[in-house]
Design a protein around this motif. Sequence first.
Motif, PDB file in Angstrom:
ATOM      1  N   LEU A   1       0.838  -1.194   0.000  1.00 13.78           N
ATOM      2  CA  LEU A   1       0.000   0.000   0.000  1.00 13.78           C
ATOM      3  C   LEU A   1       0.876   1.249   0.000  1.00 13.78           C
ATOM      4  CD1 LEU A   1      -2.815   1.314   0.262  1.00 13.78           C
ATOM      5  CD2 LEU A   1      -2.623   0.993   2.741  1.00 13.78           C
ATOM      6  N   TYR A   2       0.628   2.130  -0.953  1.00 14.06           N
ATOM      7  CA  TYR A   2       1.334   3.407  -1.071  1.00 14.06           C
ATOM      8  C   TYR A   2       0.345   4.509  -0.713  1.00 14.06           C
ATOM      9  CZ  TYR A   2       4.951   0.900  -3.739  1.00 14.06           C
ATOM     10  OH  TYR A   2       5.933   0.033  -4.143  1.00 14.06           O
ATOM     11  N   LEU A   3       0.630   5.232   0.361  1.00 12.11           N
ATOM     12  CA  LEU A   3      -0.266   6.284   0.830  1.00 12.11           C
ATOM     13  C   LEU A   3       0.338   7.654   0.563  1.00 12.11           C
ATOM     14  CD1 LEU A   3      -1.214   4.674   4.253  1.00 12.11           C
ATOM     15  CD2 LEU A   3      -2.704   4.900   2.261  1.00 12.11           C
TER      16      LEU A   3
ATOM     17  N   ILE B 149      -6.458  -0.171  -6.695  1.00  8.43           N
ATOM     18  CA  ILE B 149      -5.806  -1.461  -6.544  1.00  8.43           C
ATOM     19  C   ILE B 149      -5.209  -1.828  -7.895  1.00  8.43           C
ATOM     20  CG2 ILE B 149      -6.123  -3.909  -6.014  1.00  8.43           C
ATOM     21  CD1 ILE B 149      -8.490  -3.073  -4.238  1.00  8.43           C
ATOM     22  N   ILE B 150      -3.902  -2.040  -7.937  1.00 10.99           N
ATOM     23  CA  ILE B 150      -3.179  -2.256  -9.187  1.00 10.99           C
ATOM     24  C   ILE B 150      -2.838  -3.737  -9.345  1.00 10.99           C
ATOM     25  CG2 ILE B 150      -1.091  -1.695 -10.492  1.00 10.99           C
ATOM     26  CD1 ILE B 150      -0.986   0.946  -8.849  1.00 10.99           C
TER      27      ILE B 150
ATOM     28  N   ALA C  99      -2.574   0.493  -4.125  1.00  9.42           N
ATOM     29  CA  ALA C  99      -2.176  -0.773  -3.506  1.00  9.42           C
ATOM     30  C   ALA C  99      -1.831  -1.759  -4.606  1.00  9.42           C
ATOM     31  CB  ALA C  99      -3.296  -1.327  -2.632  1.00  9.42           C
ATOM     32  N   VAL C 100      -0.576  -2.204  -4.666  1.00  9.25           N
ATOM     33  CA  VAL C 100      -0.166  -3.189  -5.654  1.00  9.25           C
ATOM     34  C   VAL C 100      -0.529  -4.569  -5.115  1.00  9.25           C
ATOM     35  CG1 VAL C 100       1.732  -4.144  -6.992  1.00  9.25           C
ATOM     36  CG2 VAL C 100       1.726  -1.708  -6.415  1.00  9.25           C
TER      37      VAL C 100
ATOM     38  N   GLY D 234     -11.060   1.903  -6.756  1.00  3.21           N
ATOM     39  CA  GLY D 234     -11.094   1.450  -8.131  1.00  3.21           C
ATOM     40  C   GLY D 234     -10.039   0.395  -8.375  1.00  3.21           C
ATOM     41  N   VAL D 235     -10.033  -0.150  -9.591  1.00  2.00           N
ATOM     42  CA  VAL D 235      -9.076  -1.203  -9.935  1.00  2.00           C
ATOM     43  C   VAL D 235      -8.390  -0.846 -11.248  1.00  2.00           C
ATOM     44  CG1 VAL D 235     -10.799  -2.594 -11.172  1.00  2.00           C
ATOM     45  CG2 VAL D 235      -8.787  -3.701 -10.167  1.00  2.00           C
TER      46      VAL D 235
END
Length: 300
Positions: A66-68, A79-80, A110-111, A155-156
């Motif tokens: 997770l990158y915030l 979400i990647i 979030a990867v 989203g995705v």
Amino acid sequence: MKLSTLVTSLLLVVSFSAQSAIRKLDLELYPQGIPGAIDTSNQGKLFDERFNDRFITAISKPSLTLYLPESKAVEKTVIICPGGGYFGVSSIKEGQEVAERFAENGVAAAVLWYRMPNPATMEIPHEGPLQDLQQAFYRLQQGGEQWQLSQSKFGVMGFSAGGHLAATGATHFAQPVIDSYDAKVLRPAFQILIYPVISMQANNTHEGSRNLLLGEQPEAALVTAYSNELQATEQTPPAYIVHANDDSVVVVDNALEYYAALREKNVAVRMLLLEEGGHGFGMRHKVDWFTGVLDWVKAQ
């Protein structure tokens, strides 16, 4: 080398960069265990390390990075799903670099290190990646207050086969593969598909992705179910699609047919067709396609 070690090394590199204000968290995807799993011992193997990328395979223990953004008021989270033909994931080019740029611009990312479909590690291989994506939506929303995401729209985004996974999440949310989950939690607010595999039908599909996800001789019903151009409804979330006309790996017809299917169902959709670029360019195309995506996400 294990995925956890790879992820840690990647994050250490980022922490000394200009984007040091970005907060990064490694999250276990299934704290209570993985439903339907047979083997969960492998966090991933480094298969290839060329072209300024790292290709990770054999993931049977999925996770999230997770990158915030620096801002605590996060309105959008993406979400990647990196690509890799359902054989592995392109961890830097279609994961870290994308998540960093989102976070630099106030969007959490979030990867998802999703599992590769494998009968040795899961009971229903074709459901494994989708289960991980649905779990990611559930996990981030359940912990939203802890990570300041409670008011965020989720989203995705997906690249190549990860684009197929993202589109599957956008068209199959009403049929959760984990029975206890509510479809309302699993519906993405939007979908972003970059040179995506969409169809499992023989005339358009990426054969390697189809064989690994569905098997070499899949039943017709399974092919139809995972051909996402056939699964669009009025409830499918808005989409942004990027594809290159000269893509010889995943033909552009995948994007065109999905675009047409969404239009037919009156789903808002925007598409950028690049004259050239082939397949797998990630963020490294001469056209900065990400600027349009970012503006579109912020407007959702």
